[in-house]
Design a protein around this motif. Structure first.
Motif, PDB file in Angstrom:
ATOM      1  N   LYS B 168       2.730  -7.354   5.367  1.00  0.00           N
ATOM      2  CA  LYS B 168       2.153  -7.829   4.101  1.00  0.00           C
ATOM      3  C   LYS B 168       0.647  -7.952   4.280  1.00  0.00           C
ATOM      4  O   LYS B 168       0.134  -8.072   5.401  1.00  0.00           O
ATOM      5  CB  LYS B 168       2.750  -9.169   3.679  1.00  0.00           C
ATOM      6  CG  LYS B 168       2.336 -10.279   4.598  1.00  0.00           C
ATOM      7  CD  LYS B 168       2.123 -11.629   3.906  1.00  0.00           C
ATOM      8  CE  LYS B 168       1.153 -11.627   2.790  1.00  0.00           C
ATOM      9  NZ  LYS B 168       0.045 -12.616   2.998  1.00  0.00           N
ATOM     10  N   LEU B 283       3.883  -5.002   1.553  1.00  0.00           N
ATOM     11  CA  LEU B 283       3.664  -5.738   0.311  1.00  0.00           C
ATOM     12  C   LEU B 283       2.196  -6.158   0.253  1.00  0.00           C
ATOM     13  O   LEU B 283       1.676  -6.766   1.186  1.00  0.00           O
ATOM     14  CB  LEU B 283       4.548  -6.991   0.270  1.00  0.00           C
ATOM     15  CG  LEU B 283       4.477  -7.767  -1.051  1.00  0.00           C
ATOM     16  CD1 LEU B 283       5.226  -7.016  -2.159  1.00  0.00           C
ATOM     17  CD2 LEU B 283       5.065  -9.177  -0.896  1.00  0.00           C
ATOM     18  N   LEU B 363       6.583 -14.130  -2.322  1.00  0.00           N
ATOM     19  CA  LEU B 363       6.214 -12.934  -1.559  1.00  0.00           C
ATOM     20  C   LEU B 363       7.294 -12.594  -0.541  1.00  0.00           C
ATOM     21  O   LEU B 363       7.669 -11.428  -0.380  1.00  0.00           O
ATOM     22  CB  LEU B 363       4.860 -13.139  -0.867  1.00  0.00           C
ATOM     23  CG  LEU B 363       3.645 -13.380  -1.776  1.00  0.00           C
ATOM     24  CD1 LEU B 363       2.381 -13.574  -0.936  1.00  0.00           C
ATOM     25  CD2 LEU B 363       3.430 -12.217  -2.742  1.00  0.00           C
ATOM     26  N   ILE B 367       9.606  -9.093  -0.049  1.00  0.00           N
ATOM     27  CA  ILE B 367       9.761  -8.338   1.201  1.00  0.00           C
ATOM     28  C   ILE B 367      11.250  -8.228   1.567  1.00  0.00           C
ATOM     29  O   ILE B 367      11.710  -7.159   1.986  1.00  0.00           O
ATOM     30  CB  ILE B 367       8.956  -9.003   2.340  1.00  0.00           C
ATOM     31  CG1 ILE B 367       7.457  -8.901   2.036  1.00  0.00           C
ATOM     32  CG2 ILE B 367       9.284  -8.334   3.686  1.00  0.00           C
ATOM     33  CD1 ILE B 367       6.567  -9.640   3.006  1.00  0.00           C
TER      34      ILE B 367
END
Lengths: 507, 507
Positions: B168, B283, B363, B367
Motif C-alpha cells: 500500500k 492499494l 484500507l 487489500i
C-alpha cells in the motif's frame, strides 16, 4: 550563540555554512534536509546552504563555519557570536514555481527574483530551476524586458556627461574575434565617447578584459574609469569591478556549466549590462555559422527583431549587424596571442590578420555613423583613415598609459605542440567550439601566454603534414589535456574546395 | 598524481572534491568554472564538483580532498595516488537539454539519466534542471512509464515466493495518518503476504520507518527481511537499506527543498519503489483536502486514471482509494506520538483515535479483497474482526519481536508548550502544512519524542483558552523554533459551525 569561523573554501557564488554534527546548540542534521539556514549577527542576516562536518579542525561543536563568499557577505570578524535559524523559503521562489507552471511573470516578480539572487538567497539548484523554467517555456518579449530592467537595477549604474555614449557587443562564441580593442580607439579618436567595460572569460579561452590585461591594468575604480574616459573619450576596463547588473554574473555562473541557453536570458544579460554602463547607442554583432552560437540566418534575424524591440522599449539606440561566424577571427586564441593580433592591426603591420582588420573596420564604421555629422555609408572610410594614419594606435597607447601599462614582451608559452594536416586538400571546416575547448584546456585565459596560433584558415590549400596550428601551454598537466583533446579531434576538416563552409554575407 | 585525503564534510547526495588553490599539479581555478572533474585511481573513476581551498589543514597542495560521499564512492584508502581530469559533460545531460527544448524522451534516454544519477555524475543543479524540465512541460503517460521502468532498474529488486504480494502507499502530506502499521498486521494475520518497506521522513515530521523504529529495529538486511516475512507474512522495515530505486531517493533530495512537485515524477517515484519491492497488488491512498497534496477531487480522479494506466502497463494489480485529507489523522504527530496512537488502536483501547482506526480498517479491507477467496465488500468486516479480536496486535508483536524489539516507554519530550483557542467557536479548519512544519521544527523525526499532540479536531466546539494541542521538544533551540512558528500561526481556524471544512467522501 555560536562562534563564527572562516572556512577557507571557495564555493563560487553559493553561500555555504558548516556545522559540526555534534553542534552544542543546534541539531545539524535537522537543518540539513531543509537545506537552507539563516545566520544572524548584529542585525545582519545572510542565507546559506548547510554542510554537516565531522572534523573539529574544520569547525568545532561550538562554532559556525562560513565558506569565503558567505564570510565576506556577513562581514563580521572571526569568533563573533552568531545565531542560526531555519531560513524561510525566499518569497521569489513562489514566482519561479509559477513560471514552472507556465505562468507569465510580472516586473515585480523579476525584481523579487533578482533581489534574492544578489542577496545570495538562492542556492545553485534554485538558480538552475529559474534558468530552466525561463529556457523551457521561454520568456515572451515583455518578460524579457522586465528581466532586463530588474537585472539593470540589481547593481550600480554609470552616468556619463555626453549626449552620445557608444558601446558594442558581440554575442560571442567565435574564438579570437578581438575587434573591440581596435574599434574602441578608432571611435574615440573620431571623438565619440565609448567607455567600454568587458567581461573576463568564464568558459571561453579569452574575454576582452583578459586580452586587454596583457597590455594594461583593467581593474579600474569608477573614479579611475571616469578619469581615463574624460581624457581619452574611452577606456577598456573589466566590468566586474563596476558591479554592473551583478544578478546576471551570478546567473551566468550556473548557466554556463549547465550548458543551457535561453534566448530571453541572453538578451536580458547583454542589454542590462549595457544599460547599467550608461550606453545610449549600441551596436550588436551576431556571428552566424555552423559552429557559432547562432547557426542559422533565420535565427539571427529573429534575434535582431528582439534586440530592436527591446532597444526601443528601453530607450537605447540599437543596431544589429549579422556577420560571418564560420571560423575564428584573427590567428591567435588566448589572451597574449589575441593581443598580438590586435597590436599588429593597430600598428598596420603587413602580417596583421586581414579578417580581424576588416571586421573591426566595418563595425567601427557603423558606430561612427551614430554620429549625426557622419553621412550614412561614410563610416567605414573614416574608420580606415583613422586606423591607417596611426591615430587609432596613438589613442590605444594613450588609453594603455592612463589605465597603467603592463610591461610585457610577446612570447608564447614554453610548451608547444604542432597540429598538422593528415591529408592533402583544402580547409573546408573549422570547428569554433573544439578550438575554444583546446585553447581553454591549454590554460587560457589563466595563463595569458597559453592558447592556439592558427596557421591556416578556411579555403587554404594544405598538403599532408602542413602545419595547421600550434598549441601553447605553460603547465604540463594543461599541455597534456589540450594535446589529448586535439589528437581526438583537431577541429579542422580537409576536403575538396567546393565543400568549403559558405560565408554569410554581412548585413 | 595527488594523494587522496578524506574531508569529513557531509555534502548530502553530491560528490564534492577539494583542490588547494596552489595545487602542485593542476590549476585549481581553471577547473572551477567548468565545475565538474573526473577523478581516477586504479581504474575506478568518479565525478565531482570542485571547490578550491586556501587552507592546508583542509587539503595541502599535493592532495586531492574528497567529501564523505565521494570518498565512499571512490572507495580507496587515504594517501592513495589519484589523477584528475576535466569531466566530459554526462551524455544524458543532452537528453535533459532536449527535454528543456520540449522534446519527448525515450526509454533509453531515461535509462541514461538514471544511470548517471546513481553514478553521482549529476550535480545538484543538474538534477534541478532535470526535475524542472519534467515538471514544466510535464511527462506524458509514456514518459512516466519509461521513467518508472528506468528508476526501478536503477537498484535492487526483491522477489517473494508467493502468488500475491500486497503493498500500500499513501501519496502523503497528511500528518499522523500512520495507517500502515495497523493495516500490515491485519493483512498478514489474514494470511496475505505484505512485506512492507517504508521511507524515513525527509521534510515531514515522521515517516512509517521513523515511527516503527520507536517499537523495533527497522534497518533490516535483505536476509533478515526474508526471515521475518517467511515467519509472519509481513515486515515493517526501512526501504533505504534495501536500495530500491535509489535514483528516486537522490532526485527526492533535490525536489523537496526546491518545493517543486511534478505529477509524472511522483507517479514514477511511487511505482518504481513498489515494483522494486516485488509487489503484485497495490492499494494507493490519495487524500484530498484544502491543505493536502491533492487539493481538488478532479485532480485526484485524474491521478487515479494515471495510476490505473501505469499499473496495467507495468503488470501490477493496482487500486486507488480517494480519502478525506482535510485534517491530520490520529492525534499524535511525530514518531513516538504516532506509535502511541497505533498501539492504542491495535490494543483496542477506548481512547484510541477513531479516525485512524476507521481509515486503517477501510484500507485493510480493500487489500483483503485482493484475496480471490474474499467476497467483494466483505473486506472491512474481516479486517474489523481481525483487529477487534486481538489477532492484529498478536501479529504486530510477532513482527516486532522478530525484527528486534526496542525497549521503550512512551513519555513525551521534556519541553512542552500548550497552544490554546483564542476565541469561542468551532474548529473549522486545520492546516496540515503548518502542523507538519511546527512538529518538524520541534525536532521530529530526529527526536522521536518530539512533535505535536492534538486535543481538538475539525468540528469540535471550543471556548477561548481551551487546549488545542501540545508541542513537545527535547532541545531548547528546537523548542524555540517550534513555539515561535506556532505563535505566528497555530494552524487552527475557529469560526461558525457551518464553515467547517467539508470532508470528501471516501470512494
Amino acid at each position: 550563540m555560536l562562534k563564527l569561523k572562516r572556512v577557507a573554501i571557495d564555493t563560487y557564488h553559493e553561500n555555504v555554512a558548516f556545522l559540526h554534527r555534534n553542534c552544542e546548540l543546534y541539531r545539524a542534521e535537522g537543518f540539513q534536509a531543509l537545506s537552507k539556514i539563516s545566520i544572524s549577527a548584529n542585525g545582519t542576516r545572510i542565507h546559506a546552504v548547510l554542510n554537516v562536518v565531522d572534523d573539529e579542525h574544520i569547525v568545532s561543536p561550538n562554532q559556525l563555519g562560513l565558506a569565503e563568499q558567505a564570510f565576506v557577505q556577513l562581514d563580521m570578524d572571526e569568533n563573533h557570536l552568531v545565531s542560526v535559524e531555519h531560513a524561510e523559503p525566499s518569497g521569489s521562489m513562489d514566482a519561479v514555481r509559477r513560471k514552472i507552471n507556465g505562468e507569465r511573470l510580472s516586473l515585480a516578480d523579476f525584481h523579487l527574483i533578482t533581489d534574492d539572487i544578489i542577496d545570495n538567497r538562492y542556492s545553485r539548484m534554485e538558480m538552475a530551476a529559474f534558468l530552466v523554467a525561463c529556457a523551457q517555456s521561454g520568456l515572451d518579449r515583455e518578460e524579457t524586458l522586465y528581466l532586463t530592467q530588474a537585472m539593470t537595477s540589481s547593481g550600480k549604474q554609470m552616468r556619463w556627461d555626453a549626449p552620445l555614449v557608444a558601446d558594442k557587443h558581440c554575442i560571442g562564441g567565435i574564438p579570437g574575434n578581438r575587434t573591440t580593442m581596435i574599434i574602441v580607439p578608432i571611435v574615440a579618436a573620431h571623438g565619440l565617447m565609448i567607455p567600454k567595460t568587458s567581461s573576463r572569460a568564464i568558459t571561453s579561452p579569452a574575454g576582452t578584459a583578459d586580452t586587454m590585461a596583457v597590455l594594461s591594468e583593467v581593474n579600474l575604480s569608477p573614479q579611475k574609469m571616469h578619469e581615463v574616459v574624460n581624457k581619452t573619450h574611452a577606456c577598456l576596463s573589466w566590468g566586474g569591478r563596476a558591479k554592473l547588473a551583478p544578478a546576471d554574473d551570478i546567473l551566468i555562473s550556473v548557466e554556463r556549466p549547465l550548458g543551457i541557453d535561453s534566448e530571453g536570458q541572453m538578451l536580458a544579460s547583454i542589454l542590462s549590462k549595457k544599460l547599467a554602463a550608461g550606453a545610449t547607442h549600441l551596436l550588436i554583432d551576431i556571428p552566424v555559422g555552423p559552429t557559432a552560437k547562432v547557426r542559422h540566418m533565420n535565427q539571427a534575424l529573429r534575434l535582431r527583431k528582439m534586440f530592436e524591440y527591446l532597444g526601443d522599449r528601453l530607450g537605447i539606440h540599437l543596431e544589429v549587424v549579422i556577420t560571418d561566424g564560420s571560423q575564428p577571427i584573427g590567428n591567435g586564441i588566448g589572451p597574449a596571442l589575441e593581443a598580438r593580433d590586435v597590436m599588429q592591426v593597430l600598428e598596420n603591420q603587413i602580417n596583421a590578420p586581414a579578417d580581424l582588420k576588416q571586421k573591426a573596420l566595418r563595425l567601427a564604421g557603423r558606430i561612427l555613423e551614430f554620429d549625426p555629422d557622419v553621412r550614412g555609408g561614410q563610416g567605414y572610410a573614416i574608420a580606415r583613415d583613422i586606423l591607417e594614419d596611426g591615430r587609432a594606435l596613438k589613442k590605444m597607447n594613450e588609453i594603455i598609459n592612463l589605465q597603467g601599462p603592463v610591461n610585457y614582451n610577446f612570447s608564447p608559452a614554453k610548451l608547444c605542440y604542432e597540429v598538422n594536416a593528415q591529408e592533402d586538400g583544402v580547409v573546408i571546416k573549422i570547428d569554433n567550439f573544439q578550438l575554444a575547448k583546446i585553447a581553454s584546456r591549454a590554460g587560457a585565459p589563466m595563463d595569458k601566454n597559453a592558447g592556439i596560433d592558427l596557421k591556416k584558415k578556411l579555403g587554404d590549400e594544405v598538403q599532408k603534414g602542413d602545419l595547421l596550428y600550434r598549441i601553447y601551454a605553460e603547465f604540463p598537466a594543461d599541455f597534456k589535456f589540450a594535446t589529448t583533446l586535439a589528437n581526438e579531434n583537431t577541429g579542422y576538416s580537409i576536403g575538396a574546395a567546393y565543400k568549403v563552409t559558405q560565408s554569410y554575407m554581412e548585413i
